[in-house]
Design a protein around this motif. Sequence first.
Motif, PDB file in Angstrom:
ATOM      1  N   ARG A 190      -1.045   3.783 -12.189  1.00 57.13           N
ATOM      2  CA  ARG A 190       0.183   3.438 -12.194  1.00 57.13           C
ATOM      3  C   ARG A 190       0.634   2.539 -11.065  1.00 57.13           C
ATOM      4  O   ARG A 190       0.159   2.872  -9.928  1.00 57.13           O
ATOM      5  CB  ARG A 190       1.367   4.425 -12.579  1.00 57.13           C
ATOM      6  CG  ARG A 190       1.416   5.113 -13.670  1.00 57.13           C
ATOM      7  CD  ARG A 190       2.434   6.300 -13.599  1.00 57.13           C
ATOM      8  NE  ARG A 190       2.094   7.312 -12.589  1.00 57.13           N
ATOM      9  CZ  ARG A 190       1.109   8.394 -12.879  1.00 57.13           C
ATOM     10  NH1 ARG A 190       0.611   8.000 -14.293  1.00 57.13           N
ATOM     11  NH2 ARG A 190       0.793   9.173 -12.054  1.00 57.13           N
TER      12      ARG A 190
ATOM     13  N   GLY B 166      -1.511  -4.322  -5.150  1.00 62.85           N
ATOM     14  CA  GLY B 166      -1.297  -3.143  -4.216  1.00 62.85           C
ATOM     15  C   GLY B 166      -1.870  -1.873  -4.471  1.00 62.85           C
ATOM     16  O   GLY B 166      -2.762  -1.730  -5.408  1.00 62.85           O
ATOM     17  N   LYS B 167      -1.449  -0.607  -3.982  1.00 61.46           N
ATOM     18  CA  LYS B 167      -1.709   0.474  -4.399  1.00 61.46           C
ATOM     19  C   LYS B 167      -1.519   1.055  -5.641  1.00 61.46           C
ATOM     20  O   LYS B 167      -0.245   0.720  -5.940  1.00 61.46           O
ATOM     21  CB  LYS B 167      -1.480   1.361  -2.832  1.00 61.46           C
ATOM     22  CG  LYS B 167      -2.220   2.814  -3.112  1.00 61.46           C
ATOM     23  CD  LYS B 167      -2.141   3.404  -1.733  1.00 61.46           C
ATOM     24  CE  LYS B 167      -3.021   4.819  -1.752  1.00 61.46           C
ATOM     25  NZ  LYS B 167      -3.020   5.478  -0.601  1.00 61.46           N
ATOM     26  N   VAL B 168      -2.280   1.710  -6.036  1.00 59.11           N
ATOM     27  CA  VAL B 168      -1.941   2.369  -7.441  1.00 59.11           C
ATOM     28  C   VAL B 168      -1.832   3.592  -7.255  1.00 59.11           C
ATOM     29  O   VAL B 168      -2.482   4.483  -6.139  1.00 59.11           O
ATOM     30  CB  VAL B 168      -2.899   1.904  -8.680  1.00 59.11           C
ATOM     31  CG1 VAL B 168      -2.998   0.513  -8.950  1.00 59.11           C
ATOM     32  CG2 VAL B 168      -4.318   2.354  -8.316  1.00 59.11           C
ATOM     33  N   SER B 169      -1.216   4.541  -8.330  1.00 61.93           N
ATOM     34  CA  SER B 169      -1.392   6.065  -8.202  1.00 61.93           C
ATOM     35  C   SER B 169      -1.482   6.500  -9.394  1.00 61.93           C
ATOM     36  O   SER B 169      -1.801   5.817 -10.489  1.00 61.93           O
ATOM     37  CB  SER B 169       0.125   6.546  -7.941  1.00 61.93           C
ATOM     38  OG  SER B 169       1.049   6.150  -8.975  1.00 61.93           O
ATOM     39  N   GLY B 170      -2.070   7.635  -9.637  1.00 67.28           N
ATOM     40  CA  GLY B 170      -2.454   8.505 -10.411  1.00 67.28           C
ATOM     41  C   GLY B 170      -3.823   8.000 -11.224  1.00 67.28           C
ATOM     42  O   GLY B 170      -4.572   7.452 -10.214  1.00 67.28           O
ATOM     43  N   GLY B 171      -4.137   8.323 -12.161  1.00 68.13           N
ATOM     44  CA  GLY B 171      -5.579   7.994 -12.713  1.00 68.13           C
ATOM     45  C   GLY B 171      -6.755   8.751 -12.064  1.00 68.13           C
ATOM     46  O   GLY B 171      -7.745   8.256 -12.207  1.00 68.13           O
ATOM     47  N   GLN B 172      -6.643   9.711 -11.585  1.00 69.62           N
ATOM     48  CA  GLN B 172      -7.846  10.542 -10.898  1.00 69.62           C
ATOM     49  C   GLN B 172      -7.576  12.180 -11.284  1.00 69.62           C
ATOM     50  O   GLN B 172      -6.367  12.648 -11.094  1.00 69.62           O
ATOM     51  CB  GLN B 172      -8.047  10.310  -9.594  1.00 69.62           C
ATOM     52  CG  GLN B 172      -6.924  10.404  -8.693  1.00 69.62           C
ATOM     53  CD  GLN B 172      -6.947   9.576  -7.349  1.00 69.62           C
ATOM     54  OE1 GLN B 172      -8.188   9.246  -7.074  1.00 69.62           O
ATOM     55  NE2 GLN B 172      -5.665   9.272  -6.756  1.00 69.62           N
ATOM     56  N   LYS B 173      -8.645  12.738 -11.145  1.00 69.62           N
ATOM     57  CA  LYS B 173      -8.574  14.346 -10.946  1.00 69.62           C
ATOM     58  C   LYS B 173      -8.910  14.692  -9.654  1.00 69.62           C
ATOM     59  O   LYS B 173      -9.789  14.008  -9.093  1.00 69.62           O
ATOM     60  CB  LYS B 173      -9.684  14.738 -12.061  1.00 69.62           C
ATOM     61  CG  LYS B 173      -9.263  14.963 -13.591  1.00 69.62           C
ATOM     62  CD  LYS B 173     -10.149  15.828 -14.386  1.00 69.62           C
ATOM     63  CE  LYS B 173     -11.547  15.566 -14.281  1.00 69.62           C
ATOM     64  NZ  LYS B 173     -12.162  15.918 -15.603  1.00 69.62           N
ATOM     65  N   PRO B 174      -8.306  15.639  -9.281  1.00 72.65           N
ATOM     66  CA  PRO B 174      -8.722  16.104  -7.862  1.00 72.65           C
ATOM     67  C   PRO B 174     -10.154  16.519  -7.734  1.00 72.65           C
ATOM     68  O   PRO B 174     -10.721  17.128  -8.943  1.00 72.65           O
ATOM     69  CB  PRO B 174      -7.782  17.266  -7.722  1.00 72.65           C
ATOM     70  CG  PRO B 174      -7.243  17.773  -8.966  1.00 72.65           C
ATOM     71  CD  PRO B 174      -7.361  16.558  -9.946  1.00 72.65           C
TER      72      PRO B 174
ATOM     73  N   LEU C 105       0.586  -1.505  -0.013  1.00 71.49           N
ATOM     74  CA  LEU C 105      -0.013  -0.022  -0.256  1.00 71.49           C
ATOM     75  C   LEU C 105       0.961   1.183  -0.018  1.00 71.49           C
ATOM     76  O   LEU C 105       0.391   2.405   0.198  1.00 71.49           O
ATOM     77  CB  LEU C 105      -0.849  -0.165   1.287  1.00 71.49           C
ATOM     78  CG  LEU C 105      -1.887  -1.073   1.081  1.00 71.49           C
ATOM     79  CD1 LEU C 105      -2.662  -1.132   2.566  1.00 71.49           C
ATOM     80  CD2 LEU C 105      -3.079  -1.024   0.073  1.00 71.49           C
ATOM     81  N   HIS C 106       2.280   0.954   0.130  1.00 71.15           N
ATOM     82  CA  HIS C 106       3.249   2.208   0.068  1.00 71.15           C
ATOM     83  C   HIS C 106       4.199   1.874  -0.908  1.00 71.15           C
ATOM     84  O   HIS C 106       4.218   0.733  -1.141  1.00 71.15           O
ATOM     85  CB  HIS C 106       3.559   2.297   1.223  1.00 71.15           C
ATOM     86  CG  HIS C 106       2.778   2.652   2.320  1.00 71.15           C
ATOM     87  ND1 HIS C 106       2.070   3.915   2.444  1.00 71.15           N
ATOM     88  CD2 HIS C 106       2.084   1.806   3.286  1.00 71.15           C
ATOM     89  CE1 HIS C 106       1.221   3.647   3.593  1.00 71.15           C
ATOM     90  NE2 HIS C 106       1.144   2.411   4.193  1.00 71.15           N
ATOM     91  N   ASP C 107       5.187   2.869  -1.091  1.00 75.72           N
ATOM     92  CA  ASP C 107       6.421   2.353  -2.067  1.00 75.72           C
ATOM     93  C   ASP C 107       7.591   2.626  -1.209  1.00 75.72           C
ATOM     94  O   ASP C 107       7.513   2.919  -0.004  1.00 75.72           O
ATOM     95  CB  ASP C 107       6.523   3.205  -3.295  1.00 75.72           C
ATOM     96  CG  ASP C 107       6.789   4.600  -3.175  1.00 75.72           C
ATOM     97  OD1 ASP C 107       6.499   5.527  -3.980  1.00 75.72           O
ATOM     98  OD2 ASP C 107       6.649   5.099  -1.789  1.00 75.72           O
TER      99      ASP C 107
ATOM    100  N   GLY D 126      -6.528   9.927 -16.762  1.00 72.79           N
ATOM    101  CA  GLY D 126      -5.124   9.530 -16.956  1.00 72.79           C
ATOM    102  C   GLY D 126      -4.798   8.230 -16.327  1.00 72.79           C
ATOM    103  O   GLY D 126      -6.044   7.575 -15.838  1.00 72.79           O
TER     104      GLY D 126
ATOM    105  N   ARG E 211     -13.992   5.848 -11.360  1.00 74.90           N
ATOM    106  CA  ARG E 211     -13.602   4.799 -12.225  1.00 74.90           C
ATOM    107  C   ARG E 211     -14.581   3.434 -12.364  1.00 74.90           C
ATOM    108  O   ARG E 211     -14.295   2.712 -13.211  1.00 74.90           O
ATOM    109  CB  ARG E 211     -11.997   4.467 -12.081  1.00 74.90           C
ATOM    110  CG  ARG E 211     -11.380   5.453 -12.331  1.00 74.90           C
ATOM    111  CD  ARG E 211      -9.908   5.170 -11.943  1.00 74.90           C
ATOM    112  NE  ARG E 211      -9.291   4.515 -13.069  1.00 74.90           N
ATOM    113  CZ  ARG E 211      -8.385   5.267 -13.984  1.00 74.90           C
ATOM    114  NH1 ARG E 211      -8.333   6.468 -13.864  1.00 74.90           N
ATOM    115  NH2 ARG E 211      -8.113   4.551 -15.052  1.00 74.90           N
TER     116      ARG E 211
ATOM    117  N   TYR F 236       3.820   0.275  -8.978  1.00 74.50           N
ATOM    118  CA  TYR F 236       5.409   0.516  -8.994  1.00 74.50           C
ATOM    119  C   TYR F 236       5.713  -0.498 -10.051  1.00 74.50           C
ATOM    120  O   TYR F 236       5.338  -1.575  -9.876  1.00 74.50           O
ATOM    121  CB  TYR F 236       5.870   0.214  -7.697  1.00 74.50           C
ATOM    122  CG  TYR F 236       4.990   0.571  -6.690  1.00 74.50           C
ATOM    123  CD1 TYR F 236       4.721  -0.246  -5.567  1.00 74.50           C
ATOM    124  CD2 TYR F 236       4.575   2.064  -6.375  1.00 74.50           C
ATOM    125  CE1 TYR F 236       3.764   0.389  -4.503  1.00 74.50           C
ATOM    126  CE2 TYR F 236       3.840   2.456  -5.377  1.00 74.50           C
ATOM    127  CZ  TYR F 236       3.468   1.619  -4.309  1.00 74.50           C
ATOM    128  OH  TYR F 236       2.601   2.046  -3.304  1.00 74.50           O
TER     129      TYR F 236
END
Lengths: 323, 59
Positions: free
Chosen positions: B53, A315-323, A105-107, B50, B21, B55
Amino acid sequence: MSKPKVAIYWAAACGGCDTKILDIDEKILDVAAAVDLVFWPIAMDFKYKDVEAMADGEIDLCVINGGVRNSEQEHIVKLLRRKAKVVAALGACAISGGIPALANLHDADGILDYVYRRTASMESSDGVLPQTEFEVSEGTLTLPAFYDSVFAVPQVIEVEYFIPGCPPPPELIAKALELFAAGGLPPAPAVVAGDKSVCDECPRQFSGEVDVTEWKRVANAVPDPERCFLEQGFICMGPATRSGCGALCPKANMPCEGCMGKAPDVLDRGGKMASVIGALGGAKTEEEAERLAGEVADPVGLFWRFDLPISLMKGKVSGGQKP
Amino acid sequence: MMRRMAVLRKALDQLGVDPRRLRVAWISASEGAKFAREVTEFIEQVRSFGPLRRYEPAR
């Protein structure tokens, strides 16, 4: 005829699986007499170079517990794969990532920054983080590289046998070792456990009528020891979890957490449990459904507690959203 | 359906997936125009967010 050679390694592990091997009690004496232990870091003083010096395939059985989250663990499991004829993954961490894999859930940056700079007990005026290399006058000091994700062992090397649990019940460990010693392991790949869900082994009564109006937690309420947990409104992972443990936790009045891994034919455990928990809630309106879903305190930490890396999301992903 | 989606949406939110989504719409096989509208609008919305992602494995 020389005794078969057995190696046991711990990667990203807590030590519980290694101690569980010792929990087979006096059977450990039979094991020690029947096999030649050539590597077991928790108990014996063999070194990595002893393994490197072996011929490929010289080890008859290598048991690996713990997942892979740094470069040393990746290197050693790959080394052991070359030196071993058969590899068995012991425990939830090796099979599917286990508890340490909740770190997905973290990097790496986030984890190292938190642990070395931001915890309340850390005095870090210089902000130093562990480095993989550091020059001192005597030479170069090295540390393993810390990966962004925890991997299950089968995601790194080929594995023939799986002994699930967190930790695996000593009966399953003893059974696997006895089968190996007798040359009677089933054709690979195989799981040394049951082939149904925990519900199959659970003695609790299920009335067949489930209409949960409120999800309860054992921290706040005491379950009735005779009735199915889900029927009472306590989330239990039994329906999506592999049998073989004898439903130990339900027998001790604690809902199943799912440590035996996903039941056969379950594609993604969290998806299956989201479906189970959603369906059991007695909501008639969207608001009710949202309220009940809100009462599930930590879906990821429960539904994927032991197998996040092998889930569809990993796991957790990042990006792919608008605020 | 909505009960399962409510739980799934919460899990996906924890995993960093924007709840927008995931969309559930009730459309009959005879409502072709509505289907086309819903899908087109949804795709445009998700595209504007967009890509997701994960890791890259550091191996």
